[in-house]
Design a protein around this motif. Structure first.
Motif, mmCIF file in Angstrom:
data_model
loop_
_atom_site.group_PDB
_atom_site.id
_atom_site.type_symbol
_atom_site.label_atom_id
_atom_site.label_comp_id
_atom_site.label_asym_id
_atom_site.label_seq_id
_atom_site.Cartn_x
_atom_site.Cartn_y
_atom_site.Cartn_z
ATOM 1 N N LEU A 20 0.821 -1.216 0.000
ATOM 2 C CA LEU A 20 0.000 0.000 0.000
ATOM 3 C C LEU A 20 0.850 1.258 0.000
ATOM 4 C CD1 LEU A 20 -3.032 -0.713 2.361
ATOM 5 C CD2 LEU A 20 -3.104 -0.093 -0.065
ATOM 6 N N HIS A 24 0.623 4.050 -2.955
ATOM 7 C CA HIS A 24 0.316 5.469 -2.753
ATOM 8 C C HIS A 24 1.455 6.376 -3.224
ATOM 9 C CE1 HIS A 24 -3.574 4.952 -0.962
ATOM 10 N NE2 HIS A 24 -3.100 4.105 -0.063
ATOM 11 N N ARG A 25 2.697 5.907 -3.128
ATOM 12 C CA ARG A 25 3.800 6.691 -3.679
ATOM 13 C C ARG A 25 3.676 6.806 -5.195
ATOM 14 N NH1 ARG A 25 6.921 3.699 0.051
ATOM 15 N NH2 ARG A 25 7.612 2.276 -1.616
ATOM 16 N N TRP A 27 0.969 6.450 -6.916
ATOM 17 C CA TRP A 27 -0.256 7.221 -7.163
ATOM 18 C C TRP A 27 0.027 8.718 -7.074
ATOM 19 C CZ3 TRP A 27 -4.559 4.966 -8.910
ATOM 20 C CH2 TRP A 27 -5.763 5.688 -8.886
ATOM 21 N N ALA A 28 0.794 9.128 -6.081
ATOM 22 C CA ALA A 28 1.120 10.543 -5.905
ATOM 23 C C ALA A 28 1.934 11.065 -7.076
ATOM 24 C CB ALA A 28 1.878 10.748 -4.592
ATOM 25 N N ASP A 31 -0.359 11.506 -10.006
ATOM 26 C CA ASP A 31 -1.299 12.606 -9.793
ATOM 27 C C ASP A 31 -0.777 13.952 -10.280
ATOM 28 O OD1 ASP A 31 -3.653 11.609 -8.928
ATOM 29 O OD2 ASP A 31 -3.460 12.226 -6.849
ATOM 30 N N TRP A 105 -8.971 6.307 -11.518
ATOM 31 C CA TRP A 105 -8.824 4.873 -11.307
ATOM 32 C C TRP A 105 -9.011 4.059 -12.572
ATOM 33 C CZ3 TRP A 105 -7.818 2.670 -6.447
ATOM 34 C CH2 TRP A 105 -7.777 3.584 -5.377
ATOM 35 N N ASP A 408 -8.559 0.823 0.178
ATOM 36 C CA ASP A 408 -7.220 0.222 0.250
ATOM 37 C C ASP A 408 -7.288 -1.297 0.357
ATOM 38 O OD1 ASP A 408 -5.979 2.649 0.026
ATOM 39 O OD2 ASP A 408 -5.351 2.787 2.131
#
Length: 429
Positions: A20, A24-25, A27-28, A31, A105, A408
């Motif tokens: 996870l 998220h890294r 994903w950032a 973004d 997504w 998550d």
């Protein structure tokens, strides 16, 4: 193929917290590209597309993966090296482009989980718990959404031969820029696009992870599902031709208002679709001449229609067409209908679906099969290579919107399902 218990154990043993954090890294970082206050805007052969490709390449390079872009603009990163011509690997992934002001997504989830699955399997191989016998690729297909040039799944349609290269080169965006011109401006060669049998063979089999577009898994209380089939679907152009007149002086009884039968047709489409448990949407229409004080002379509208079978789809469109023509006759407006596109039902590979189910059972998990009403690259490629899809539950079921989301825990459930399937497909005999 890795035996089922061993493959299932690799999914069960992955470190959820570490995965996870990595998710998220990534994903950032993603973004930072094409995300606006009103939604995500990532279109093919643009500066944003180039940035997405650079992000993809950086992720692959960090893992020591070999990156290759095919003639149609699809980009793959290979763990274990790119298979030689005639050899077959295993691929996963999805797409990174978006609809206009869409969510984050739809597409990227499959690409991110593809890279994370490589991380899990590479770590298992380093521990001596997994032996890879086939190269494993993560793919980003070009222009799945079709937002810029109006044809969805452009990269996979070209690769599979479902789209004529000459027709593709002539596609234009809203500014009149052709696909050929856009590719050339981006440094790609539009003369090389078309069916790619070598890449089809090299890809071998494909497992795509995607956020569910709907709420079937919510109702089934399942975090992950196997996609059984894609509904047949298509688009039809409806043209309502009336007569322009002054909005103030023209008596209502004398008007040939093209907007009136169009409005009736929109309502009829909803009623017929509801009766047939199908989908019918007029999501794009244009009114001419478009003046606030002018009676509409012409309405051009696109119908998106989907149903569980081709027979129901035919009935759906025929009844909507009849409703349009009847309403046109009432208002003195001519109505013409023409089919723009049609995709028949797609049944995903039965052996892959059974594999997903057996691995889930080995892991003590519930993995229901559900159909989908949305098109995907895996559906385009299904006629030329074995493909399957795993859906990750969406709590709201909303798609093509900034409200797209996934929990998550469900992301990790999707990663577990993908890891065990890839382990079985790419692992040792």
């Amino acid at each position: 193929m890795t035996d089922l218990p061993a493959a299932a154990s690799l999914g069960a043993a992955l470190d959820a917290d570490s995965a996870l954090a990595a998710f998220h890294r990534m994903w950032a970082d993603l973004d930072r590209i094409g995300v606006h206050p009103t939604g995500t805007r990532r279109y093919s052969w643009t500066a944003e597309d180039a940035a997405l490709r650079a992000w993809f390449t950086a992720q692959a390079s960090a893992r020591g993966m070999e990156v290759h872009t095919d003639a149609n603009g699809n980009i793959r990163a290979w763990w274990g090296g790119r298979p030689a011509d005639g050899d077959a690997g295993v691929v996963t992934g999805s797409h990174l482009d978006s609809v206009a002001d869409g969510g984050k997504w739809d597409g990227p989830l499959g690409v991110l989980l593809g890279f994370l699955a490589v991380d899990v399997l590479a770590a298992a191989e380093a521990r001596g718990e997994f032996t890879r016998r086939r190269s494993l690729g993560v793919v980003d297909y070009m222009d799945e959404e079709g937002t810029r040039f109006g044809v969805a799944c452009l990269g996979s349609k070209l690769m599979s031969g479902a789209l004529d290269p000459d027709k593709a080169r002539g596609l234009t965006d809203a500014d009149g820029v052709s696909l050929a011109e856009a590719m050339s401006a981006a440094g790609a060669d539009p003369d090389r696009i078309g069916r790619d049998d070598v890449e089809i063979i090299r890809s071998g089999v494909q497992v795509e992870v995607h956020i569910e577009q709907g709420r079937q898994l919510v109702g089934l209380e399942a975090p992950v599902g196997v996609t059984s089939a894609i509904w047949p679907h298509g688009r039809w152009e409806f043209v309502f031709s009336g007569l322009a007149d002054h909005a103030g002086t023209a008596r209502l009884v004398d008007r040939k208002d093209a907007a009136l039968p169009f409005a009736s047709t929109v309502l009829a489409a909803r009623a017929v679709a509801e009766e047939l448990d199908a989908r019918a949407t007029f999501g794009r229409f244009h009114v001419e001449p478009g003046g606030p004080n002018v009676v509409p002379a012409r309405v051009v509208a696109l119908l998106d229609a989907r149903a569980a079978t081709d027979g129901v789809l035919t009935e759906l469109v025929d009844r909507i067409t009849s409703a349009a023509q009847e309403a046109g006759a009432v208002h003195g407006v001519d109505v013409t209908v023409s089919r723009i596109s049609h995709a028949p039902v797609v049944e995903f590979d039965e052996e892959l679906r059974e594999l997903h189910g057996k691995l889930a059972a080995e892991s003590g998990e519930y993995l229901p099969e559900v159909p989908t009403q949305a098109g995907h690259d895996s559906g385009i490629l299904a006629p030329v290579m074995p493909t399957s899809m795993l859906f990750v539950r969406s709590p709201h079921g909303i798609s093509h919107s900034p409200l797209e989301d996934a929990a998550d825990a469900d992301v990790i459930a999707g990663l577990r399902a993908l890891v065990r399937s890839l382990a079985a497909l790419a692992g040792e005999d």
